[in-house]
Design a protein around this motif. Sequence first.
Motif, short mmCIF file in Angstrom:
data_model
loop_
_atom_site.label_atom_id
_atom_site.label_comp_id
_atom_site.label_asym_id
_atom_site.label_seq_id
_atom_site.Cartn_x
_atom_site.Cartn_y
_atom_site.Cartn_z
N MET A 296 1.19 -1.28 0.52
CA MET A 296 -0.18 -0.01 -0.11
C MET A 296 1.28 1.09 -0.15
O MET A 296 0.92 2.03 -0.45
CB MET A 296 -0.59 0.33 1.41
N LYS B 25 2.20 2.20 -3.48
CA LYS B 25 0.80 3.16 -4.03
C LYS B 25 0.13 4.15 -3.96
O LYS B 25 0.57 5.04 -5.06
CB LYS B 25 -0.72 2.20 -3.94
N ASN C 226 -9.72 2.47 -5.94
CA ASN C 226 -9.64 2.11 -4.63
C ASN C 226 -11.12 1.06 -4.39
O ASN C 226 -12.45 1.48 -5.05
CB ASN C 226 -10.44 2.89 -3.65
N LYS C 227 -10.50 -0.41 -4.70
CA LYS C 227 -11.91 -1.11 -4.94
C LYS C 227 -12.52 -0.99 -6.15
O LYS C 227 -13.96 -1.35 -6.31
CB LYS C 227 -12.31 -1.35 -3.56
N ASN C 228 -11.75 -1.22 -7.21
CA ASN C 228 -12.65 -1.07 -8.42
C ASN C 228 -13.09 0.18 -8.83
O ASN C 228 -14.18 0.66 -9.66
CB ASN C 228 -12.86 -2.07 -8.81
N HIS C 229 -13.14 1.16 -7.76
CA HIS C 229 -13.88 2.23 -7.98
C HIS C 229 -12.86 3.27 -8.60
O HIS C 229 -12.00 3.58 -7.33
CB HIS C 229 -14.45 2.99 -6.35
N MET D 185 -8.77 4.77 2.41
CA MET D 185 -9.02 4.05 1.57
C MET D 185 -7.80 2.70 1.59
O MET D 185 -6.77 3.31 1.01
CB MET D 185 -8.18 4.48 0.23
N ASP D 186 -8.40 1.28 1.46
CA ASP D 186 -7.51 0.37 1.59
C ASP D 186 -6.98 -0.65 0.87
O ASP D 186 -6.74 -1.74 0.33
CB ASP D 186 -8.23 -0.62 2.97
N GLY D 187 -8.32 -0.12 -0.66
CA GLY D 187 -8.37 -1.25 -1.99
C GLY D 187 -7.66 -0.83 -3.11
O GLY D 187 -8.15 -1.13 -3.77
N ILE D 188 -6.47 0.13 -3.02
CA ILE D 188 -6.03 0.77 -3.96
C ILE D 188 -5.54 0.02 -4.51
O ILE D 188 -4.45 -1.13 -4.74
CB ILE D 188 -5.01 1.98 -3.66
N THR D 189 -5.73 -0.25 -6.18
CA THR D 189 -5.31 -2.08 -7.22
C THR D 189 -4.35 -0.61 -8.37
O THR D 189 -3.24 -1.64 -8.38
CB THR D 189 -6.65 -2.58 -7.41
#
Length: 79
Positions: free
Chosen positions: A1, A4, A22-25, A72-76
């Motif tokens: 993380m 990123k 972030n989580k596909n958003h 935000m913990d889902g940055i891809t």
Amino acid sequence: MEQKLKSIKNTAQNKTWVSFLNKNHPYTLLHWSIGGAQSVEKDVWLLQDEMTFEAQEFTTIDLAIEWISEHMDGITDVL
């Protein structure tokens, strides 16, 4: 993380904006120095939700990155 977040900050500083997922958003972090119909001068960083177009203002990029790291913990992907 951490990598990123570093990539988001570096890209935003170099291009004045960066988009990421972030989580596909989709979100965009961008620097806004002039805006509005009256050319209102501002010196802020905006974090904009690209689905709702809601935006949050931050006085510095570091504050924006700090908020992102806390919320935000889902940055891809950093685009």
